[in-house]
Design an enzyme around this catalytic site. Structure first.
Site, PDB file in Angstrom:
ATOM      1  N   HIS A 154      -9.560  -5.790  10.764  1.00 38.29           N
ATOM      2  CA  HIS A 154     -10.216  -5.580   9.476  1.00 38.29           C
ATOM      3  C   HIS A 154     -11.599  -4.967   9.630  1.00 38.29           C
ATOM      4  CE1 HIS A 154      -7.213  -8.737   8.792  1.00 38.29           C
ATOM      5  NE2 HIS A 154      -7.169  -8.330   7.541  1.00 38.29           N
ATOM      6  N   GLU A 209       0.808  -1.214   0.000  1.00 36.26           N
ATOM      7  CA  GLU A 209       0.000   0.000   0.000  1.00 36.26           C
ATOM      8  C   GLU A 209       0.846   1.271   0.000  1.00 36.26           C
ATOM      9  OE1 GLU A 209      -2.708  -3.236   1.060  1.00 36.26           O
ATOM     10  OE2 GLU A 209      -0.713  -2.663   1.795  1.00 36.26           O
TER      11      GLU A 209
END
Length: 367
Positions: A165, A96
């Site tokens: 998450h 990322e």
């Protein structure tokens, strides 16, 4: 990867596409909805918005993990690789920080990247680029550098994916000057707000919800038009009422509307505001509603401390305190990391019955 960066952006003109690639018109197969059922899933709304904006502006490109060959982890980018090719739909490694930095650099040079995070939890790996590079560059350059980039992906709790998450980042990113933060609920929201985000000259954090992707909403012919776009910074009153104001965003809008139906059966008329835009926040609409109902409830999945609801409460206390007939009610996620067990997970996020109980308290009804 390097091909898209090598595109030259001429002043007032369009970029030269690598390898002579041609732009095809945005005619999506599902556009039959405009003359048929007039219903669309949130997934289709996001896909159509991306397709049309990529077709209309060759500077727009999509980059992220599995956005190309796999058609997107949640199939948001389905069909785009075949239509626009690997120079504009770029599969990346699991890094990322790397591809977000490349996207910000491309935006510095006049391109319009759409960066997809498989979940916004992974944006933590790239937060330096989002905050220190994208959000602050326009101010630090005295307006000389625009950063037209969109960071998008699912945000908040899904189902059974654990603490790492399930985090809601609305309050995190909304606290940073230089960013615009959007959170769609319906297909209309998703389509109109994503188009607005891509066209905006500033960096936009676009917070979707995994559990909403498959939800179907009615859409009008106006929404299906390729020119359709929603204004950033404007909330929508989903349901008018006179007894209590309920603000919510993303999935919680649906919960608030279900709660309003239950409350109506008990004689409580709730006004439900879909925030749509977290930064800038439409405090005018919120305060106008509170001055009518004299009561306020905020609903969000994120943590209660320093949350979006806290900011809304502060605004109402500052601007409309004299109109309040009851203490403000804040409904938020539990102040703990998200549990993995399904029964505990349900207790950790707001439910419809929580909203109903809070509304009754605000209206001094027995709970």
């Amino acid at each position: 990867m390097l091909g898209i960066i090598r595109q030259k952006v001429n002043a007032g003109g369009s970029p030269i596409l690598a390898f002579g690639q041609r732009i095809r018109p945005a005619v999506s197969a599902w556009l039959g909805y405009s003359s048929a059922a007039k219903e669309m899933t949130v997934r289709e709304a996001l896909n159509s918005a991306l397709d049309e904006e990529m077709s209309a502006d060759p500077k727009v490109f999509l980059m992220g993990e599995e956005v190309g060959e796999y058609q997107g982890a949640y199939k948001i980018s389905k069909g785009l690789l075949d239509k626009y090719g690997p120079e504009r739909v770029l599969d990346t490694p699991i890094t990322e920080a790397g591809f977000t930095g490349i996207g910000v650099g491309a935006a510095y040079h006049g391109l319009k990247p759409v960066i997809e995070f498989m979940t916004f939890n992974f944006s933590m790996q790239a937060i330096d680029h989002i905050i220190n590079s994208a959000a602050k560059s326009n101010y630090m350059s005295a307006g000389q550098i625009s950063v037209p980039i969109v960071f998008r992906g699912p945000n908040g709790a899904a189902a059974g994916v654990g603490a790492q998450h399930s985090h809601c980042y609305a309050a995190w990113y909304a606290s940073c000057p230089g960013l615009k933060v959007l959170a769609p609920y319906s297909s209309e929201d998703a389509r109109g707000l994503l188009k607005a985000a891509i066209r905006d000259p500033d960096p936009v954090v676009f917070l979707e919800n995994e559990l909403l992707y498959g939800e179907t909403f009615p859409v009008s012919a106006e929404v299906l038009d390729s020119s359709f776009c929603l204004p950033i910074g404007k909330a929508k009153i989903e349901k008018e009422g006179k007894d209590v104001t309920i603000t919510a965003f993303s999935k919680m809008v649906g919960y608030a509307l279900k709660a309003a139906e239950i409350l109506a059966k008990e004689g409580i008329s709730a006004e439900v505001i879909n925030l749509r835009s977290i930064r800038p926040l439409d405090t005018n609409t919120i305060n106008a509603s509170v001055r009518k109902t004299s009561r306020l409830m905020t609903v969000e999945e994120g943590f209660p401390q320093h949350g979006v609801g806290a900011e809304i409460c502060a605004s109402v206390v500052e601007e409309s305190f004299g109109y309040l007939d009851a203490p403000v009610e804040r409904i938020a996620g539990a102040d703990v990391p998200m549990p993995y067990a399904a029964n505990l997970e349900r207790l950790a996020v707001p439910q419809v019955e929580d909203i109903v109980r809070a509304a009754k308290r605000a209206c001094y009804r027995s709970v």
